[in-house]
Design an enzyme around this catalytic site. Structure first.
Site, PDB file in Angstrom:
ATOM      1  N   CYS A  61       0.821  -1.146   0.025  1.00  0.00           N
ATOM      2  CA  CYS A  61       0.030   0.021   0.086  1.00  0.00           C
ATOM      3  C   CYS A  61       1.048   1.267  -0.012  1.00  0.00           C
ATOM      4  CB  CYS A  61      -0.939  -0.011   1.117  1.00  0.00           C
ATOM      5  SG  CYS A  61      -1.768   1.523   1.684  1.00  0.00           S
ATOM      6  N   CYS A  64       0.107   3.545   2.717  1.00  0.00           N
ATOM      7  CA  CYS A  64       0.698   3.229   4.119  1.00  0.00           C
ATOM      8  C   CYS A  64       2.341   3.622   4.347  1.00  0.00           C
ATOM      9  CB  CYS A  64       0.319   1.620   4.269  1.00  0.00           C
ATOM     10  SG  CYS A  64      -1.375   1.139   3.962  1.00  0.00           S
TER      11      CYS A  64
END
Length: 146
Positions: A61, A64
């Protein structure tokens, strides 16, 4: 070890995409954030009193990974006021009673707030944010628990 997948786009072209296996080493390794696993998640929350924040993330991600150094810095700045954890949502994929499902972390990064092992579901937040915004959110949570 890398795997390749072939995608057919409209039946006209094929593109090979490399799918790297998740690293075995936890992403969070600093002193301010403790990496949790499916095996120790519940116990860590049950035995940690006071204010707790958990970052639900995945290695693949982009947002993230963008938030990782920000989360670490904010957790370091607020050390002593809040305990910070991180959980890789891919660790219990395919398992019954997934931790990320239990805490409805559908969009990542997702931050969940707990006080004395009870989640404050009104403070569920998802997505990337600035260092200042994240710090304010966590500080507001800690102050609300006093």
């Amino acid at each position: 070890m890398k795997k390749s997948k072939i995608l057919l786009l409209s039946g006209l072209a094929a593109t090979a995409i490399s799918c790297a296996q998740p690293p075995e080493v936890p992403v969070y390794q600093g002193p301010a954030v403790t990496e949790l696993t499916p095996q120790n998640f519940d116990e860590a929350l049950q035995t940690t009193g006071g204010s707790v924040v958990v970052d639900f993330y995945a290695n693949w991600c982009g947002p993230c990974m963008q938030m990782k150094p920000i989360y670490e810095k904010v957790c370091e700045d607020l050390r002593g006021d809040v305990r910070c954890f991180a959980f890789n949502v891919d660790q219990d994929r395919g398992q019954p009673n997934r931790i990320s499902t239990r805490y409805e972390a559908r969009y990542i990064p997702a931050y969940r707030y707990f006080h004395d092992n009870v989640e404050d579901a009104t403070r569920r937040v998802e997505g990337a944010r600035s260092e200042g915004n994240l710090k304010n959110e966590i500080t507001d949570f800690v102050n609300s628990c006093e």
